[in-house]
Design an enzyme around this catalytic site. Structure first.
Site, PDB file in Angstrom:
ATOM      1  N   TYR A   1      39.201 -55.867  53.368  1.00  9.03           N
ATOM      2  CA  TYR A   1      38.623 -55.551  54.669  1.00  9.03           C
ATOM      3  C   TYR A   1      39.463 -56.094  55.809  1.00  9.03           C
ATOM      4  O   TYR A   1      40.390 -56.886  55.582  1.00  9.03           O
ATOM      5  CB  TYR A   1      37.182 -56.083  54.748  1.00  9.03           C
TER       6      TYR A   1
ATOM      7  N   LYS B   1      42.964 -60.211  51.818  1.00  3.00           N
ATOM      8  CA  LYS B   1      41.668 -60.262  52.516  1.00  3.00           C
ATOM      9  C   LYS B   1      40.627 -59.459  51.738  1.00  3.00           C
ATOM     10  O   LYS B   1      40.278 -58.328  52.103  1.00  3.00           O
ATOM     11  CB  LYS B   1      41.837 -59.745  53.953  1.00  3.00           C
TER      12      LYS B   1
ATOM     13  N   GLU C   1      41.868 -74.007  55.231  1.00  3.81           N
ATOM     14  CA  GLU C   1      41.463 -73.246  56.426  1.00  3.81           C
ATOM     15  C   GLU C   1      39.954 -73.348  56.571  1.00  3.81           C
ATOM     16  O   GLU C   1      39.288 -74.017  55.783  1.00  3.81           O
ATOM     17  CB  GLU C   1      41.910 -71.785  56.297  1.00  3.81           C
TER      18      GLU C   1
ATOM     19  N   LEU D   1      44.566 -67.286  54.335  1.00  4.64           N
ATOM     20  CA  LEU D   1      44.747 -65.955  54.913  1.00  4.64           C
ATOM     21  C   LEU D   1      45.755 -66.068  56.062  1.00  4.64           C
ATOM     22  O   LEU D   1      45.682 -67.004  56.856  1.00  4.64           O
ATOM     23  CB  LEU D   1      43.418 -65.408  55.440  1.00  4.64           C
TER      24      LEU D   1
HETATM   25  N1  PDD Z   1      37.853 -63.679  59.080  1.00  5.67           N
HETATM   26  N2  PDD Z   1      40.936 -67.265  57.225  1.00  5.67           N
HETATM   27  C1  PDD Z   1      39.912 -66.621  56.648  1.00  5.67           C
HETATM   28  C2  PDD Z   1      39.431 -67.089  55.327  1.00  5.67           C
HETATM   29  C3  PDD Z   1      39.314 -65.520  57.296  1.00  5.67           C
HETATM   30  O1  PDD Z   1      38.292 -64.874  56.704  1.00  5.67           O
HETATM   31  C4  PDD Z   1      39.797 -65.120  58.571  1.00  5.67           C
HETATM   32  C5  PDD Z   1      39.199 -63.954  59.311  1.00  5.67           C
HETATM   33  C6  PDD Z   1      40.860 -65.841  59.136  1.00  5.67           C
HETATM   34  C7  PDD Z   1      41.457 -65.466  60.476  1.00  5.67           C
HETATM   35  O2  PDD Z   1      42.186 -64.272  60.401  1.00  5.67           O
HETATM   36  P1  PDD Z   1      42.323 -63.322  61.680  1.00  5.67           P
HETATM   37  O3  PDD Z   1      42.878 -64.162  62.769  1.00  5.67           O
HETATM   38  O4  PDD Z   1      43.278 -62.272  61.237  1.00  5.67           O
HETATM   39  O5  PDD Z   1      40.946 -62.792  62.011  1.00  5.67           O
HETATM   40  C8  PDD Z   1      41.408 -66.899  58.435  1.00  5.67           C
HETATM   41  C9  PDD Z   1      37.220 -62.520  59.687  1.00  5.67           C
HETATM   42  C10 PDD Z   1      37.170 -62.604  61.171  1.00  5.67           C
HETATM   43  C11 PDD Z   1      35.853 -62.304  59.050  1.00  5.67           C
HETATM   44  O6  PDD Z   1      35.774 -62.478  57.843  1.00  5.67           O
HETATM   45  O7  PDD Z   1      34.895 -61.935  59.736  1.00  5.67           O
END
Ligand code: PDD
Length: 287
Positions: free
Chosen positions: A33, A151, A183, A207
């Site tokens: 996703y 992801k 993270e 991620l």
């Molecule tokens: N989550 N690390 C994890 C485990 C994440 O699920 C996400 C993003 C990030 C940040 O990635 P980005 O800057 O590309 O959004 C880091 C999204 C927002 C979610 O699951 O809703």
């Protein structure tokens, strides 16, 4: 207003959109996703999200959906139909619905990927009260699988982590593996000491945040030093400031870790400045 969603080529009212019970995301979490934020009715960092989606698909040997090259148009159309000014577009691609439950991947010539997109309306996302107050995090063990760079929709542990945080009176959790922070449950984690930002280096352990890449670039341009390396909870507790980044929170100050206030326990000026720069620059580059 009933939300319009996208499922496999069709735009439908959300209560008419369906996916098979044999879909592999439902049975095996076999799906990936992306979440792209919307500010002023425009998409933030769309290209970065599309590239990461392509990488996630490749890493899992998942066929690229036929609609891949139309994804920008689909995002834009949903934002327009649903009149989203501030919010997010959620996109999910799964390995599709095979004829039966089977651990073996289905033949990609026979089973096509499932593609679902929907919008989330979040008025006031950029001007969030949480960003002014900062958030509290707790640390928990990172027991996720070893390919966190992909992801996937396997979000049970991150979900449990948020619940553990909530039970402890906090807002979110930072995950710790072998003594080092990887993270946040759904965001990347940082601390600031002096003029230096410290965050975990990219690897399969985290991620590769699209927001992370932009924020580190802006930080370097603002003459801040960036150190990408392992760090402990104790180091972060001892920092001047801490923050998280993600597509849905942008740059969000962290004011407490495991009950210990960071700095004076209020959002620091550097994180606030990074949030401002990120929002300004992202709005300028939004499409
Ligand atoms: N989550 N690390 C994890 C485990 C994440 O699920 C996400 C993003 C990030 C940040 O990635 P980005 O800057 O590309 O959004 C880091 C999204 C927002 C979610 O699951 O809703």
């Amino acid at each position: 207003m009933t939300r319009t969603v996208y499922v496999n080529g069709e735009y439908l009212p959300e209560n008419e959109a369906t996916v098979s019970i044999f879909d592999r995301a439902f049975l095996m979490a076999d799906g990936v996703y992306e979440v792209t934020s919307v500010l002023g009715g425009k998409l933030i960092d769309f290209d970065g999200h599309a590239k990461r989606l392509e990488r996630s698909l490749t890493e899992l040997d998942m066929p690229k959906p036929e609609a891949f090259d139309e994804l920008l148009d689909i995002h834009r159309k949903l934002v327009e139909i649903n009149e989203i000014d501030e919010g997010m577009v959620y996109l999910q691609v799964t390995r599709g619905a095979a004829a039966d439950r089977d651990f073996v991947f289905p033949d990609p010539d026979e089973v096509k990927p499932t593609v679902v997109l929907f919008t989330q309306n979040k008025p006031g996302l950029a001007d969030s009260p949480a960003a002014k107050k900062g958030i509290k995090v707790i640390s928990i063990e990172d027991v996720r699988w070893g390919r966190r760079d992909i992801k996937t929709v396997q979000l049970l542990y991150p979900s449990m982590g948020k619940m553990m945080a909530k039970k402890a009176g906090a807002d979110d959790a930072w995950l710790v593996e072998d003594g080092f922070v990887t993270e946040g449950t759904s965001n990347n984690a940082y601390y600031i000491k002096g003029n230096k930002i410290v965050t975990r280096a990219l690897s399969n352990d985290i991620l590769h945040g699209i927001t992370r890449a932009a924020v580190l670039r802006f930080a370097r341009e603002a003459q801040m030093e960036v150190e990408e390396r392992n760090f402990t909870i104790e180091e972060a507790q001892d920092a001047d400031e801490a923050f998280i980044t993600s597509a849905s929170t942008f740059v969000m100050p962290v004011v407490e870790i495991d009950g210990k206030a960071i700095g004076d326990g209020t959002p620091g000026s550097r994180a606030a400045r990074l949030r401002e720069i990120y929002l300004d620059e992202s709005r300028k580059a939004a499409i």
